[in-house]
Design a protein around this motif. Structure first.
Motif, PDB file in Angstrom:
ATOM      1  N   LEU A  19       1.473  -9.991  -7.675  1.00  0.00           N
ATOM      2  CA  LEU A  19       0.371  -9.056  -7.489  1.00  0.00           C
ATOM      3  C   LEU A  19       0.132  -8.259  -8.761  1.00  0.00           C
ATOM      4  O   LEU A  19       0.949  -8.265  -9.675  1.00  0.00           O
ATOM      5  N   LYS A  20      -0.992  -7.554  -8.800  1.00  0.00           N
ATOM      6  CA  LYS A  20      -1.333  -6.741  -9.967  1.00  0.00           C
ATOM      7  C   LYS A  20      -1.718  -5.337  -9.534  1.00  0.00           C
ATOM      8  O   LYS A  20      -2.112  -5.103  -8.392  1.00  0.00           O
ATOM      9  N   ASN A  21      -1.566  -4.421 -10.467  1.00  0.00           N
ATOM     10  CA  ASN A  21      -2.026  -3.041 -10.327  1.00  0.00           C
ATOM     11  C   ASN A  21      -1.531  -2.367  -9.050  1.00  0.00           C
ATOM     12  O   ASN A  21      -0.347  -2.343  -8.769  1.00  0.00           O
ATOM     13  N   GLY A  22      -2.480  -1.811  -8.276  1.00  0.00           N
ATOM     14  CA  GLY A  22      -2.142  -1.037  -7.091  1.00  0.00           C
ATOM     15  C   GLY A  22      -1.423  -1.829  -6.020  1.00  0.00           C
ATOM     16  O   GLY A  22      -0.515  -1.321  -5.359  1.00  0.00           O
ATOM     17  N   SER A  23      -1.824  -3.073  -5.845  1.00  0.00           N
ATOM     18  CA  SER A  23      -1.166  -3.909  -4.830  1.00  0.00           C
ATOM     19  C   SER A  23       0.300  -4.120  -5.174  1.00  0.00           C
ATOM     20  O   SER A  23       1.168  -4.085  -4.296  1.00  0.00           O
ATOM     21  N   ARG A  24       0.560  -4.312  -6.445  1.00  0.00           N
ATOM     22  CA  ARG A  24       1.945  -4.494  -6.895  1.00  0.00           C
ATOM     23  C   ARG A  24       2.764  -3.228  -6.661  1.00  0.00           C
ATOM     24  O   ARG A  24       3.884  -3.281  -6.151  1.00  0.00           O
ATOM     25  N   LYS A  25       2.187  -2.084  -7.022  1.00  0.00           N
ATOM     26  CA  LYS A  25       2.894  -0.809  -6.844  1.00  0.00           C
ATOM     27  C   LYS A  25       3.158  -0.527  -5.366  1.00  0.00           C
ATOM     28  O   LYS A  25       4.235  -0.052  -5.008  1.00  0.00           O
ATOM     29  N   LEU A  26       2.190  -0.811  -4.517  1.00  0.00           N
ATOM     30  CA  LEU A  26       2.369  -0.585  -3.090  1.00  0.00           C
ATOM     31  C   LEU A  26       3.439  -1.516  -2.520  1.00  0.00           C
ATOM     32  O   LEU A  26       4.288  -1.090  -1.733  1.00  0.00           O
ATOM     33  N   SER A  27       3.425  -2.767  -2.937  1.00  0.00           N
ATOM     34  CA  SER A  27       4.426  -3.716  -2.467  1.00  0.00           C
ATOM     35  C   SER A  27       5.832  -3.290  -2.895  1.00  0.00           C
ATOM     36  O   SER A  27       6.789  -3.367  -2.110  1.00  0.00           O
TER      37      SER A  27
END
Length: 106
Positions: A34-42
């Protein structure tokens, strides 16, 4: 009856800890793609589940000690340290998840 209930708690505790760790690993694997916000949320959800696993593992330890009749033998200072660790892990990962979602909403 109490022994059966405690045994059931031990079994459910094991299942809960294993599930939390399993799903945390899946979130970590997912975050790699994932990238950006999705990565951080995951990643934040992964840490939340790690905190949940710590709380579950501590609770499981208390249940096992109770089941085998050794809980009274565990010094209060050890029990308190375990509880401090458990609550610290869950509260810190909860704060981390909250701050991550708050940053994503900006």
């Amino acid at each position: 009856m109490i022994n059966s209930l405690t045994f059931l708690i031990v079994i459910l505790g094991i299942a809960t800890v294993v599930l939390s760790v399993f799903v945390a690993v899946k979130f970590r694997q997912q975050a790699k793609h994932l990238k950006n916000g999705s990565r951080k949320l995951s990643q934040a959800l992964m840490w939340q589940l790690v905190g949940e696993a710590c709380l579950g593992l501590g609770t499981l330890c208390f249940a096992v000690f109770a089941y085998i009749g050794k809980l009274p033998d565990v010094p209060v200072v050890i029990q308190s340290a375990m509880r401090l660790f458990m609550f610290s892990a869950t509260s810190l990962t909860t704060i981390h998840l909250y701050l991550t979602t708050r940053r994503l909403n900006k």
